[in-house]
Design a protein around this motif. Structure first.
Motif, mmCIF file in Angstrom:
data_model
loop_
_atom_site.group_PDB
_atom_site.id
_atom_site.type_symbol
_atom_site.label_atom_id
_atom_site.label_comp_id
_atom_site.label_asym_id
_atom_site.label_seq_id
_atom_site.Cartn_x
_atom_site.Cartn_y
_atom_site.Cartn_z
ATOM 1 N N LEU A 11 0.857 -1.181 0.000
ATOM 2 C CA LEU A 11 0.000 0.000 0.000
ATOM 3 C C LEU A 11 0.895 1.234 0.000
ATOM 4 O O LEU A 11 1.874 1.296 0.742
ATOM 5 N N ILE A 12 0.589 2.204 -0.851
ATOM 6 C CA ILE A 12 1.319 3.471 -0.854
ATOM 7 C C ILE A 12 0.626 4.380 0.143
ATOM 8 O O ILE A 12 -0.560 4.692 0.002
ATOM 9 N N LYS A 13 1.349 4.795 1.150
ATOM 10 C CA LYS A 13 0.770 5.646 2.187
ATOM 11 C C LYS A 13 0.619 7.071 1.658
ATOM 12 O O LYS A 13 1.491 7.597 0.995
ATOM 13 N N ASP A 14 -0.511 7.669 1.999
ATOM 14 C CA ASP A 14 -0.828 9.033 1.589
ATOM 15 C C ASP A 14 -1.299 9.800 2.825
ATOM 16 O O ASP A 14 -2.496 10.041 2.996
ATOM 17 N N ILE A 18 -3.719 13.444 -0.483
ATOM 18 C CA ILE A 18 -3.601 14.122 -1.777
ATOM 19 C C ILE A 18 -4.123 13.252 -2.926
ATOM 20 O O ILE A 18 -4.754 13.751 -3.856
ATOM 21 N N LEU A 19 -3.870 11.953 -2.850
ATOM 22 C CA LEU A 19 -4.236 11.049 -3.931
ATOM 23 C C LEU A 19 -5.694 10.622 -3.829
ATOM 24 O O LEU A 19 -6.196 10.357 -2.742
ATOM 25 N N ALA A 20 -6.354 10.548 -4.952
ATOM 26 C CA ALA A 20 -7.719 10.035 -4.980
ATOM 27 C C ALA A 20 -7.669 8.513 -4.933
ATOM 28 O O ALA A 20 -6.838 7.895 -5.600
ATOM 29 N N GLY A 21 -8.520 7.912 -4.145
ATOM 30 C CA GLY A 21 -8.550 6.460 -4.047
ATOM 31 C C GLY A 21 -7.361 5.923 -3.272
ATOM 32 O O GLY A 21 -6.689 6.647 -2.540
#
Length: 98
Positions: A11-14, A18-21
């Motif tokens: 999983l890419i942590k945000d 900022i990122l949608a979804g």
């Protein structure tokens, strides 16, 4: 046509939202035939950023990299390869949340 020999997914942590979804990073080790222009002596892997948003799943970005140097290789997937990778990501994306 290449074959996926090993993979990892995270999983890419945000933290700032900022990122949608939700985004995932796949690292796919590839077995590339010697007669393919993508073939390198040191091997090739594929980094894929995969997005899941409102029941829509898609490849956002991908890049081929040299296994030994991590250097970017300027190649694009053909339509069949892209479908193969998209199906693979869709099948394995839930492994990142376990």
């Amino acid at each position: 046509m290449f074959t996926i020999t090993e993979y990892s997914v995270e999983l890419i942590k945000d933290p700032f939202g900022i990122l949608a979804g939700t985004r995932y990073e796949f690292l796919l080790d590839l077995d590339v035939p010697e007669d393919d222009e993508l073939h390198t002596e040191s091997g090739v892997y594929l980094r894929v950023v995969y997005s899941v948003e409102d029941n829509r799943e898609r490849i956002v970005k991908y890049e081929f990299l040299d296994r030994q140097t991590n250097q970017y290789l300027d190649f694009e997937m053909d339509e069949e390869e892209e479908k193969q990778i998209e199906a693979f990501c869709k099948e394995h994306v839930q492994e990142a949340v376990r």
